[in-house]
Design a protein around this motif. Structure first.
Motif, short mmCIF file in Angstrom:
data_model
loop_
_atom_site.label_atom_id
_atom_site.label_comp_id
_atom_site.label_asym_id
_atom_site.label_seq_id
_atom_site.Cartn_x
_atom_site.Cartn_y
_atom_site.Cartn_z
N ALA A 317 94.59 60.61 -15.11
CA ALA A 317 95.47 61.60 -14.49
C ALA A 317 96.89 61.05 -14.33
N LEU A 318 96.98 59.78 -13.92
CA LEU A 318 98.31 59.17 -13.78
C LEU A 318 99.00 59.03 -15.12
N GLN A 319 98.26 58.73 -16.17
CA GLN A 319 98.86 58.62 -17.50
C GLN A 319 99.42 59.95 -17.96
N LYS A 320 98.72 61.03 -17.64
CA LYS A 320 99.23 62.35 -18.02
C LYS A 320 100.51 62.67 -17.26
N LEU A 321 100.58 62.25 -15.99
CA LEU A 321 101.79 62.50 -15.21
C LEU A 321 102.95 61.66 -15.73
N THR A 322 102.69 60.38 -16.00
CA THR A 322 103.77 59.50 -16.45
C THR A 322 104.23 59.84 -17.86
N ALA A 323 103.37 60.49 -18.65
CA ALA A 323 103.78 60.87 -20.00
C ALA A 323 104.87 61.93 -19.98
N LYS A 324 105.01 62.64 -18.86
CA LYS A 324 106.04 63.68 -18.76
C LYS A 324 107.40 63.13 -18.40
N THR A 325 107.48 61.86 -18.01
CA THR A 325 108.76 61.26 -17.63
C THR A 325 109.31 60.42 -18.78
N GLU A 326 110.60 60.21 -18.78
CA GLU A 326 111.23 59.44 -19.85
C GLU A 326 111.14 57.93 -19.59
N THR A 327 111.20 57.52 -18.32
CA THR A 327 111.14 56.09 -18.00
C THR A 327 109.75 55.54 -18.26
N GLN A 328 109.71 54.26 -18.62
CA GLN A 328 108.43 53.61 -18.91
C GLN A 328 107.95 52.73 -17.75
N ILE A 329 108.74 52.65 -16.68
CA ILE A 329 108.32 51.83 -15.54
C ILE A 329 107.04 52.38 -14.92
N ASP A 330 106.97 53.72 -14.80
CA ASP A 330 105.75 54.30 -14.24
C ASP A 330 104.55 54.07 -15.16
N ASP A 331 104.79 53.99 -16.48
CA ASP A 331 103.70 53.66 -17.40
C ASP A 331 103.16 52.27 -17.14
N MET A 332 104.06 51.34 -16.78
CA MET A 332 103.63 49.98 -16.48
C MET A 332 102.87 49.90 -15.17
N MET A 333 103.17 50.80 -14.24
CA MET A 333 102.52 50.75 -12.93
C MET A 333 101.09 51.26 -12.97
N VAL A 334 100.75 52.08 -13.97
CA VAL A 334 99.40 52.66 -14.03
C VAL A 334 98.32 51.59 -14.11
N PRO A 335 98.41 50.59 -15.03
CA PRO A 335 97.37 49.54 -15.04
C PRO A 335 97.32 48.75 -13.73
N LEU A 336 98.47 48.54 -13.09
CA LEU A 336 98.46 47.80 -11.82
C LEU A 336 97.76 48.60 -10.73
N ILE A 337 97.98 49.92 -10.71
CA ILE A 337 97.31 50.76 -9.72
C ILE A 337 95.81 50.76 -9.98
N ARG A 338 95.41 50.82 -11.25
CA ARG A 338 93.99 50.81 -11.59
C ARG A 338 93.31 49.54 -11.09
N LYS A 339 93.92 48.40 -11.36
CA LYS A 339 93.32 47.13 -10.93
C LYS A 339 93.32 47.02 -9.41
N SER A 340 94.38 47.49 -8.75
CA SER A 340 94.44 47.42 -7.29
C SER A 340 93.33 48.27 -6.66
N LEU A 341 93.11 49.46 -7.20
CA LEU A 341 92.07 50.33 -6.67
C LEU A 341 90.69 49.68 -6.82
N ARG A 342 90.45 49.06 -7.95
CA ARG A 342 89.13 48.46 -8.17
C ARG A 342 88.92 47.23 -7.28
N ILE A 343 89.94 46.42 -7.11
CA ILE A 343 89.82 45.28 -6.21
C ILE A 343 89.57 45.76 -4.78
#
Length: 589
Positions: A317-343
């Motif tokens: 869901a986050l990847q679909k949201l970040t795909a609508k933006t031009e900046t790639q910083i939010d794309d980089m944050m998606v894997p970090l959020i995934r790992k944080s949630l699992r930890i």
């Protein structure tokens, strides 16, 4: 659990994992019974008083209360709820709040161990209590304990008193409230009583189960496990097939959700079958309570596994949201959020199971995190550096996911930026994992961030090229670089950076014509190194064709031998003979 295993292997792994947990925990329970902890050394202090046996824990005297406590404390500390209830029934907890009952039992038994062996002559029975009209009995300290002052240099900081309340004798509220202080004041005393071990206690734990369980009850247990396994496998297969259909129809989120819960649902059904099957064999109350905890643990594990896998849905869901933006910083944050949630889920699950299933005191764990954190920080300095390295990469925008970079002599595409490391896919296809701390002190070349690719093209022609052909070759290269097709495909900036061509060098074996042009990238994701190569091929092909038409020869590193009979290149001596009309060769030195 890995999701790339075949379905039947994943199901078998669930079964093996579940049964292994039960076996390991039950064996540990038995081993703990064989090797009691330090504070349980008076678990069998009543062995020398076997003639005395309290009847239904009447607690009618200090003696009955004391020996009820001594008999119940050991199995209570090993997880038997019935024994724990008996031990707690001997304590007046009215003045105690927010303390684990097992901690209180541990401290009280630790004090009794240091005082010495408890015997029935030390405590009055019901007849003595009635005859003397006692409602309060001081067990410790008394005159027989003067040796404690000699050993410690000070007296014990507290008392052990039993009081009668509504016909029941219990360890007094003041005793329980001051137990921690008393225990600490006596911690330096040696254990004066250590019971003999009972090597057959583990066998006794299971003896009744094997003796009283009939064959059809074992078969019922096997059937429950088998049905749970089959049901789990069928439901998992159904969910996976439905997931595949949803994904083919474009409903990717729903399909991934079903796929994520398929394996945990299989474990849930297997656990349910195990729970039903365990209703048939004979289990003593202690073993039955312990098996109940394991079943509870497996159900909670299934729920935790479902939540752990559903993080993939959040990531999608986050990847679909970040795909609508031009900046790639939010794309980089998606894997970090995934790992944080699992930890986060793993930590919460572990604490919940420890406290609510196994009754452990996590307050002490959390209090010790400060000291443990210092030790961990010293031992995990590199991990902390890697974490700060990832923060530096994200904040400084050193590179983004999908960027083409050169680092430490390797060139590749950034696939993922994690807390500890960054993954780079090389042109060879190999995946390189680089610790993030290396990006802080080392140079990183972000090839994807360049606005253009400048090409330095050296065109070499032979030394026997006449001057007019040299000028023609230079003009041919200029014409090619100004061709509409080349300029349009390369997006040349003809105002600021037009192509440059010059006859610039006399090499040892060639004449060199150097050309510069700038292939513009313009932050276009469709333009890159491979489109640049196609553009370079267009120029090279046109150059070969034009040089062939003009009769201009390319040079390459060679040594040319001039033969006397070569009509295209006459020797100087032959030219001199023809000039003088003299056929006699002359020697020149």
């Amino acid at each position: 659990m890995p999701t790339n295993f075949p379905e039947h292997l994943r199901t078998q792994n669930c079964l093996v994992f579940s049964i292994a947990i039960i076996i390991v925990v039950l064996l540990s329970h038995g081993l703990q019974a064989q090797q009691p902890p330090e504070h349980n050394n008076t678990a069998d202090a009543s062995r020398d008083n076997k003639a005395f046996s309290p009847i239904e824990d009447s607690l009618a005297s200090p003696r009955e209360t004391m020996f009820t406590f001594l008999e119940a404390q050991s199995p209570a500390l090993h997880g038997r709820p019935d024994a724990l209830a008996r031990a707690i029934n001997t304590l007046d907890l009215s003045l105690v709040e927010n303390r684990q009952s097992t901690d209180i039992i541990n401290q009280l038994i630790g004090i009794l161990n240091r005082i010495g062996e408890v015997t029935k002559t030390q405590l009055p029975d019901a007849d003595e209590v009635i005859a003397n009209g006692w409602r309060r009995f001081k067990y410790f300290p008394t005159a027989s304990h003067n040796w404690i002052w000699t050993h410690l240099g000070h007296g014990p900081d507290g008392e052990i008193i039993l009081e009668e309340i509504q016909g029941k004798w219990r360890f007094s509220a003041s005793t329980i409230a001051g137990l921690d202080t008393l225990y600490r004041s006596m911690i330096d005393l040696p254990l004066t009583y250590t019971p003999q071990e009972e090597p057959d206690e583990l066998i006794g734990l299971f003896g009744a189960t094997f003796q009283k369980t009939r064959w059809w009850q074992w078969f019922a247990l096997f059937l429950g496990i088998l049905l749970g396994l089959v049901a789990g496998k069928l439901v998992a297969a159904l969910l996976n097939n439905t997931s595949a259909q949803l994904q083919r129809n474009g409903r990717e989120t729903q399909g991934m959700a079903l796929k994520d819960i398929s394996n945990p649902i299989g474990l849930t059904l297997l656990t349910f079958g195990l729970m039903v099957g365990l209703q048939f064999p004979h289990l003593d109350p202690g073993l039955q309570a312990f098996v109940g905890k394991i079943i509870q643990f497996l159900f909670i594990l299934s729920l935790g596994w479902i939540l752990f896998n559903l993080v993939d849905v959040v990531e999608l869901a986050l990847q679909k949201l970040t795909a609508k933006t031009e900046t790639q910083i939010d794309d980089m944050m998606v894997p970090l959020i995934r790992k944080s949630l699992r930890i986060f889920l793993v930590i919460v699950f572990s604490l919940f199971v420890a406290q609510n299933v196994f009754g452990l005191n996590i307050t002490g764990w959390l209090a010790g995190l400060g000291i443990a954190g210092l030790a961990v920080s010293l031992a995990a300095q590199d991990s902390v550096k890697n974490l700060f390295g990832s923060v530096t990469v994200v904040l400084d925008k050193t590179f983004l996911v999908g960027d083409f970079i050169r680092f430490d002599g390797e060139v590749g595409t950034v696939e993922e930026i994690g807390f500890r490391s960054t993954r780079i896919r090389l042109l060879s296809g190999h995946l390189v994992t680089v610790p993030n701390m290396k990006f802080i002190d080392n140079k990183v070349e972000n090839i994807a961030a360049r606005p253009y690719i400048r090409r330095q093209m050296d065109v070499t022609i032979t030394y026997d090229t006449p001057p007019n052909k040299i000028n023609e070759a230079v003009q041919i290269i200029k014409d090619i670089l100004h061709t509409h097709e080349v300029v349009k495909d390369g997006r040349f900036d003809m105002d600021n950076n037009p192509p440059r061509v010059a006859f610039n060098e006399l090499n040892a074996d060639s004449l060199n014509i150097r050309a510069y042009y700038w292939y513009q990238m313009a932050n276009d994701p469709d333009r890159g190194f491979f489109t640049y190569l196609q553009h370079a091929q267009l120029i090279n092909t046109m150059l070969f064709q034009r040089f062939a038409e003009a009769g201009v020869e390319f040079a390459f590193p060679t040594q040319t031998l001039f033969l006397a009979g070569d009509p295209a290149r006459k020797l100087a001596i032959e030219a001199q003979i023809n000039k003088n009309g003299d056929e006699t060769p002359r020697a020149y030195t």
